[in-house]
Design a protein around this motif. Structure first.
Motif, mmCIF file in Angstrom:
data_model
loop_
_atom_site.group_PDB
_atom_site.id
_atom_site.type_symbol
_atom_site.label_atom_id
_atom_site.label_comp_id
_atom_site.label_asym_id
_atom_site.label_seq_id
_atom_site.Cartn_x
_atom_site.Cartn_y
_atom_site.Cartn_z
ATOM 1 N N LYS A 90 0.836 -1.204 0.000
ATOM 2 C CA LYS A 90 0.000 0.000 0.000
ATOM 3 C C LYS A 90 0.870 1.253 0.000
ATOM 4 O O LYS A 90 0.614 2.190 -0.754
ATOM 5 N N LEU A 91 1.901 1.265 0.807
ATOM 6 C CA LEU A 91 2.800 2.414 0.846
ATOM 7 C C LEU A 91 3.539 2.580 -0.477
ATOM 8 O O LEU A 91 3.656 3.688 -1.008
ATOM 9 N N GLU A 92 4.018 1.487 -1.040
ATOM 10 C CA GLU A 92 4.734 1.550 -2.311
ATOM 11 C C GLU A 92 3.833 2.012 -3.458
ATOM 12 O O GLU A 92 4.310 2.626 -4.412
ATOM 13 N N SER A 93 2.545 1.755 -3.359
ATOM 14 C CA SER A 93 1.620 2.165 -4.417
ATOM 15 C C SER A 93 1.456 3.678 -4.496
ATOM 16 O O SER A 93 1.039 4.209 -5.520
ATOM 17 N N VAL A 94 1.813 4.379 -3.444
ATOM 18 C CA VAL A 94 1.702 5.835 -3.423
ATOM 19 C C VAL A 94 2.742 6.469 -4.361
ATOM 20 O O VAL A 94 2.496 7.514 -4.944
ATOM 21 N N ALA A 95 3.882 5.814 -4.498
ATOM 22 C CA ALA A 95 4.950 6.327 -5.368
ATOM 23 C C ALA A 95 5.495 5.176 -6.210
ATOM 24 O O ALA A 95 6.588 4.671 -5.956
#
Length: 71
Positions: A23-28
């Protein structure tokens, strides 16, 4: 919003579930994420003994960034 940048996020943690990482990696999605597993046992014993009573582990891990982060 920095599409031309070559961003690398180094995340020091002591346990982040895979779903939360994704989820965090999907932000960037263009950025590279380096997940650095930190463990209280990697700290010198005097640090754990003398400082964990009034300084949290996250702060102590930041003091080890020079050892944890790859070149």
């Amino acid at each position: 919003h920095a599409p031309a940048s070559n961003l690398v996020f180094c995340i020091v943690h002591d346990g982040v579930p895979d779903a939360r990482r994704r989820k965090l990696e999907s932000v960037a999605p263009e950025a590279r994420f380096v997940w650095l597993d930190a463990d209280i046992s990697t700290l010198p014993s005097y640090v754990v003994r003398d400082y964990t009573k009034h300084i949290n582990q996250s702060t102590l891990f930041r003091l080890q960034l020079d050892e944890l982060v790859p070149p």
